[in-house]
Motif scaffolding. Structure first.
Motif, PDB file in Angstrom:
ATOM      1  N   VAL A 191      11.204   0.024  31.201  1.00  0.00           N
ATOM      2  CA  VAL A 191      11.565   1.640  30.953  1.00  0.00           C
ATOM      3  C   VAL A 191      11.307   2.068  29.408  1.00  0.00           C
ATOM      4  O   VAL A 191      10.955   3.097  29.107  1.00  0.00           O
ATOM      5  N   ASN A 192      11.558   1.024  28.507  1.00  0.00           N
ATOM      6  CA  ASN A 192      11.377   1.356  27.061  1.00  0.00           C
ATOM      7  C   ASN A 192       9.696   1.693  26.785  1.00  0.00           C
ATOM      8  O   ASN A 192       9.437   2.648  25.985  1.00  0.00           O
ATOM      9  N   LEU A 193       8.934   0.677  27.432  1.00  0.00           N
ATOM     10  CA  LEU A 193       7.435   0.962  27.121  1.00  0.00           C
ATOM     11  C   LEU A 193       7.012   2.524  27.873  1.00  0.00           C
ATOM     12  O   LEU A 193       6.063   3.050  27.496  1.00  0.00           O
ATOM     13  N   THR A 194       7.584   2.804  29.102  1.00  0.00           N
ATOM     14  CA  THR A 194       7.365   4.172  29.806  1.00  0.00           C
ATOM     15  C   THR A 194       7.802   5.484  29.098  1.00  0.00           C
ATOM     16  O   THR A 194       7.106   6.430  29.355  1.00  0.00           O
ATOM     17  N   ASP A 195       8.753   5.270  28.412  1.00  0.00           N
ATOM     18  CA  ASP A 195       9.446   6.610  27.509  1.00  0.00           C
ATOM     19  C   ASP A 195       8.402   6.762  26.488  1.00  0.00           C
ATOM     20  O   ASP A 195       8.590   6.652  25.377  1.00  0.00           O
ATOM     21  N   GLY A 196       7.404   7.518  26.642  1.00  0.00           N
ATOM     22  CA  GLY A 196       6.531   7.888  25.613  1.00  0.00           C
ATOM     23  C   GLY A 196       5.998   9.357  25.856  1.00  0.00           C
ATOM     24  O   GLY A 196       5.372   9.872  24.952  1.00  0.00           O
ATOM     25  N   PHE A 264      14.421  13.451  22.324  1.00  0.00           N
ATOM     26  CA  PHE A 264      13.921  12.225  23.103  1.00  0.00           C
ATOM     27  C   PHE A 264      15.105  11.151  23.149  1.00  0.00           C
ATOM     28  O   PHE A 264      16.019  11.090  22.366  1.00  0.00           O
ATOM     29  N   MET A 265      15.032  10.225  24.194  1.00  0.00           N
ATOM     30  CA  MET A 265      16.051   9.445  24.353  1.00  0.00           C
ATOM     31  C   MET A 265      16.168   8.328  23.261  1.00  0.00           C
ATOM     32  O   MET A 265      17.102   7.715  22.957  1.00  0.00           O
ATOM     33  N   GLY A 266      14.933   7.967  22.844  1.00  0.00           N
ATOM     34  CA  GLY A 266      15.003   6.641  21.978  1.00  0.00           C
ATOM     35  C   GLY A 266      15.226   5.376  22.811  1.00  0.00           C
ATOM     36  O   GLY A 266      15.656   5.544  23.841  1.00  0.00           O
ATOM     37  N   ASP A 267      15.285   4.251  21.950  1.00  0.00           N
ATOM     38  CA  ASP A 267      15.405   2.870  22.532  1.00  0.00           C
ATOM     39  C   ASP A 267      16.939   3.074  23.120  1.00  0.00           C
ATOM     40  O   ASP A 267      17.384   2.014  23.917  1.00  0.00           O
ATOM     41  N   VAL A 268      18.021   3.587  22.468  1.00  0.00           N
ATOM     42  CA  VAL A 268      19.255   3.707  22.873  1.00  0.00           C
ATOM     43  C   VAL A 268      19.470   4.114  24.240  1.00  0.00           C
ATOM     44  O   VAL A 268      20.327   3.511  25.151  1.00  0.00           O
ATOM     45  N   GLY A 269      18.434   5.002  24.748  1.00  0.00           N
ATOM     46  CA  GLY A 269      18.534   5.469  26.123  1.00  0.00           C
ATOM     47  C   GLY A 269      17.839   4.666  26.963  1.00  0.00           C
ATOM     48  O   GLY A 269      18.069   4.062  28.001  1.00  0.00           O
ATOM     49  N   GLY A 295       7.481   0.959  40.570  1.00  0.00           N
ATOM     50  CA  GLY A 295       5.912   0.881  40.419  1.00  0.00           C
ATOM     51  C   GLY A 295       5.298   1.282  39.220  1.00  0.00           C
ATOM     52  O   GLY A 295       4.481   0.628  38.504  1.00  0.00           O
ATOM     53  N   ILE A 296       5.835   2.644  38.675  1.00  0.00           N
ATOM     54  CA  ILE A 296       5.167   3.403  37.433  1.00  0.00           C
ATOM     55  C   ILE A 296       5.732   2.351  36.135  1.00  0.00           C
ATOM     56  O   ILE A 296       4.963   2.125  35.358  1.00  0.00           O
ATOM     57  N   PHE A 297       6.933   1.638  36.275  1.00  0.00           N
ATOM     58  CA  PHE A 297       7.323   0.914  35.211  1.00  0.00           C
ATOM     59  C   PHE A 297       6.644  -0.335  34.946  1.00  0.00           C
ATOM     60  O   PHE A 297       6.124  -0.768  34.152  1.00  0.00           O
ATOM     61  N   VAL A 298       6.307  -0.851  36.227  1.00  0.00           N
ATOM     62  CA  VAL A 298       5.617  -2.189  36.343  1.00  0.00           C
ATOM     63  C   VAL A 298       4.209  -1.848  35.744  1.00  0.00           C
ATOM     64  O   VAL A 298       3.724  -2.618  35.064  1.00  0.00           O
ATOM     65  N   MET A 299       3.548  -0.766  36.176  1.00  0.00           N
ATOM     66  CA  MET A 299       2.091  -0.573  35.785  1.00  0.00           C
ATOM     67  C   MET A 299       1.980  -0.331  34.433  1.00  0.00           C
ATOM     68  O   MET A 299       1.139  -0.690  33.664  1.00  0.00           O
ATOM     69  N   GLU A 300       2.971   0.278  33.953  1.00  0.00           N
ATOM     70  CA  GLU A 300       2.908   0.641  32.317  1.00  0.00           C
ATOM     71  C   GLU A 300       3.222  -0.864  31.680  1.00  0.00           C
ATOM     72  O   GLU A 300       2.360  -1.095  30.511  1.00  0.00           O
ATOM     73  N   THR A 301       4.144  -1.725  32.072  1.00  0.00           N
ATOM     74  CA  THR A 301       4.137  -2.796  31.296  1.00  0.00           C
ATOM     75  C   THR A 301       3.034  -3.730  31.556  1.00  0.00           C
ATOM     76  O   THR A 301       2.495  -4.499  30.423  1.00  0.00           O
ATOM     77  N   VAL A 302       2.435  -3.893  32.664  1.00  0.00           N
ATOM     78  CA  VAL A 302       1.191  -4.623  33.072  1.00  0.00           C
ATOM     79  C   VAL A 302       0.015  -4.111  32.199  1.00  0.00           C
ATOM     80  O   VAL A 302      -0.810  -4.902  31.764  1.00  0.00           O
ATOM     81  N   SER A 303      -0.134  -2.737  32.123  1.00  0.00           N
ATOM     82  CA  SER A 303      -0.958  -2.555  31.199  1.00  0.00           C
ATOM     83  C   SER A 303      -1.280  -2.710  29.824  1.00  0.00           C
ATOM     84  O   SER A 303      -2.060  -3.087  29.250  1.00  0.00           O
ATOM     85  N   ALA A 322      -2.713   1.576  25.246  1.00  0.00           N
ATOM     86  CA  ALA A 322      -1.924   1.218  26.127  1.00  0.00           C
ATOM     87  C   ALA A 322      -0.456   1.577  25.278  1.00  0.00           C
ATOM     88  O   ALA A 322      -0.359   1.903  24.161  1.00  0.00           O
ATOM     89  N   PRO A 323       0.663   2.033  26.343  1.00  0.00           N
ATOM     90  CA  PRO A 323       0.791   1.997  27.690  1.00  0.00           C
ATOM     91  C   PRO A 323      -0.187   2.916  28.404  1.00  0.00           C
ATOM     92  O   PRO A 323      -0.583   3.682  27.839  1.00  0.00           O
TER      93      PRO A 323
END
Length: 360
Positions: A191-196, A264-269, A295-303, A322-323
């Motif tokens: 989720v942290n990687l997706t939050d962009g 933005f939520m930042g890492d805290v969120g 799936g979206i979180f997974v794709m972002e991480t795998v990328s 990436a992400p």
């Protein structure tokens, strides 16, 4: 908290018995968290702006992101406050699962808060060292995993369920601890990687939390569990109140985070929300379904993994950046198009995940 108050008041007026219904308390959890977000959100954003706790932007990213520089960050604290208050008000505090999900969410939020504080307030661009961050994430996840394994009251609580197959259930034993660890830590960082992008991570979180709430309710209801052919776990039903609070807080935050974002939520969120989804998936024994819906979180991480591996091994990049969402931006997709299309994919995956309840 209010469960006990209304239970006491029902001695004098039977109408208060309505608050014992789990579905009503879940709805009240949604509305309470949403209201808290609307009430304290504007003031929190003003304070973050006043103290100049703003977003920093990578120079090698999409040029449109330069406009985001200085946007108030650490708004994830708003989500945590709303979730915690709503859950404490409407959940049965005698339920151990409620304390587990709250503890995991708030502790991972604390890790994210320290990281954000170092980067945004102390102006340390490195933030919390990755190994230190991983140490604390691992310590919390393993501690919770061991506790859940040791306190399990029925075999169903540590059994691996395979979607679409009613008769396949694997007793994990101590492997349960490792799986729980990887689900919590992996989900948190995904989720942290997706939050962009503006609203990109929060709406999928809301959708998945709502779906997991359905799983929690059916898993904790013996009639539904027997009918659907899923394991019955008595304490799981109460988690639907937490999921409701997560939905309400997420929607409240999206009000301010939608494009163009006011905060933005930042890492805290992000770290907290990912961990929250992961622990709920573990408690309702739906790790595989959770992987599908995420799936979206997974794709972002795998990328990110593929990008780093490819560059180290061959010196070439698979994606423009990436992400994955940055890759599409650099291909020319406007930010809102990337966001909405990722949302649509999540809706589809969540519906497929919910279908596994009946298709087995």
């Amino acid at each position: 908290m209010l469960v006990y108050l209304t239970q006491y008041l029902s001695q004098y007026y039977s109408g208060f018995n309505v608050f014992q219904y789990l579905t009503l308390r879940a709805i009240l959890g949604v509305l309470t968290a949403l209201l808290i977000s609307f009430v304290i959100g504007p003031e929190m954003i003003r304070r973050l702006s006043r103290y100049q706790i703003g977003q920093t932007v990578r120079n090698d990213g999409p040029k449109t992101h330069l406009l985001k520089a200085g946007t108030p960050t650490m708004g994830g604290a708003l989500i945590l406050v709303a979730v915690a208050v709503a859950t404490l008000l409407w959940a049965d505090l005698g339920n151990r699962y409620i304390w587990v999900v709250l503890l995991v969410t708030l502790l991972f939020g604390a890790i994210g808060w320290v990281d954000d504080y170092k980067k945004l307030v102390l102006k340390n661009s490195a933030g919390l060292a990755p190994r230190v961050k991983m140490f604390w994430q691992s310590l919390i996840a393993l501690g919770i995993a061991v506790f859940l394994y040791a306190s399990a009251m029925t075999p169903a609580e540590t059994t691996l369920i395979v979607p679409f197959f009613k008769g396949i259930a694997v007793n994990l034993g101590w492997v349960y601890v490792l799986m729980t660890y990887f689900v919590i830590v992996g989900s948190s960082n995904a989720v942290n990687l997706t939050d962009g992008l503006d609203g990109l991570a929060i709406l999928p979180t809301v959708l998945i939390a709502g779906a997991l709430g359905v799983f929690a309710y059916t898993t904790g209801n013996v009639k539904f569990a027997v009918y659907l052919g899923i394991p019955y776990i008595r304490d799981a039903a109460e988690v639907v109140v937490f999921c409701g609070a997560l939905v309400g807080a997420g929607l409240g935050f999206l009000w301010f985070n939608t494009y163009p974002a006011m905060v933005f939520m930042g890492d805290v969120g992000a770290l907290a929300l990912g961990a929250a989804l992961g622990i709920v998936a573990v408690l309702v024994r739906q790790e595989f379904v959770f992987l599908l819906m995420s799936g979206i979180f997974v794709m972002e991480t795998v990328s990110v993994i593929l990008q780093v591996a490819s560059f180290k091994l061959t010196g070439r990049r698979i994606f423009r950046m990436a992400p994955l969402h940055h890759h599409f931006e650099l291909k020319g997709w406007p930010e809102p198009r990337v966001i909405v299309r990722f949302w649509i994919i999540t809706v589809i995956l969540v519906l497929v995940g919910l279908a596994t309840l009946k298709i087995r």
